[in-house]
Design an enzyme around this catalytic site. Sequence first.
Site, PDB file in Angstrom:
ATOM      1  N   LYS A   9       0.838  -1.199   0.000  1.00 12.91           N
ATOM      2  CA  LYS A   9       0.000   0.000   0.000  1.00 12.91           C
ATOM      3  C   LYS A   9       0.873   1.249   0.000  1.00 12.91           C
ATOM      4  CE  LYS A   9      -3.350   2.367   2.988  1.00 12.91           C
ATOM      5  NZ  LYS A   9      -2.476   3.552   3.166  1.00 12.91           N
ATOM      6  N   LYS A  14       7.319   0.810   1.601  1.00 17.58           N
ATOM      7  CA  LYS A  14       7.776  -0.149   0.596  1.00 17.58           C
ATOM      8  C   LYS A  14       9.068   0.304  -0.080  1.00 17.58           C
ATOM      9  CE  LYS A  14       5.173   0.202  -2.852  1.00 17.58           C
ATOM     10  NZ  LYS A  14       6.074   1.153  -3.555  1.00 17.58           N
ATOM     11  N   LYS A  40       4.812   7.998  -8.823  1.00 13.15           N
ATOM     12  CA  LYS A  40       5.476   9.108  -8.120  1.00 13.15           C
ATOM     13  C   LYS A  40       6.952   9.200  -8.480  1.00 13.15           C
ATOM     14  CE  LYS A  40       4.731   8.229  -3.779  1.00 13.15           C
ATOM     15  NZ  LYS A  40       4.249   6.832  -3.906  1.00 13.15           N
ATOM     16  N   ASP A 127      -1.684  -0.589  -4.225  1.00 10.37           N
ATOM     17  CA  ASP A 127      -3.070  -0.243  -3.903  1.00 10.37           C
ATOM     18  C   ASP A 127      -4.035  -0.815  -4.930  1.00 10.37           C
ATOM     19  OD1 ASP A 127      -3.038   2.201  -1.681  1.00 10.37           O
ATOM     20  OD2 ASP A 127      -1.211   2.071  -2.862  1.00 10.37           O
TER      21      ASP A 127
END
Length: 256
Positions: A9, A14, A40, A127
Amino acid sequence: MIQLAVYGKGGIGKSTTVCNISAALAEKGLTVMQIGCDPKADSTSSLLGGRRAATVLELVRQKGAALTLEDMVTLGYRGILCVEAGGPTPGLGCAGRGITAALEKLREKGAFERYRPDAVLYDVLGDVVCGGFSVPMRGGYADKVFMVTSGENMAIYAAANIAMAVENFRDRGYASLGGIILNRRNVKNEEEKVREFAGEIGAPIIGTLDRSDTVQAAEELGKTVLEAFPDSAMAGQYRALAASVAAACGLEVSAC
């Protein structure tokens, strides 16, 4: 060459975990490539002194046919080969398709043949596991999938979706489930909840990481824990985790 994908998530730690695993493997003299598959595009920043690498999709838009493999790969801490897939222009395009395009471009340019990495780590947002986000677990990419979770309900929910995707792809020769990485957030009954989840999906907990200010301190320096605080307890935890992950992929690496 071992290939592994780490899902989790957003905000679960992570990328921090993957960067420190990469650093620990590089410490052992392995040639390591880390491929960020999060729109990102900040997966490898801790390996690059806090800088962000130009993404494959940005470079494709800028250079077109003149794009080279060397443009796409940036050398980071201990020579780690850093790649960021990137995402589409905000509001336009699909991030999953962007990951697919970026990974195909690396293949087209012969990245693995040119650099001959011992270990390739895909850092993937977990996600949503659909379309391009599932590419790293498909045949020809990762051999094992690992999930980073805490005891928080939404983190476990995301990890359960990842496990379901791996199970659904099982008959296609895709990656198998390597295990769970518990990144502690010190929530109530955390260990019990994650152990119960691990039992439900039949996956081992291959490593645990404490919640520690050392991690945040290293990130503020734009470094991994192993680079900023190599003798810290957290550095030892990351080295042990890297050894467990490598062993799960069939590569023996000592933790010390």
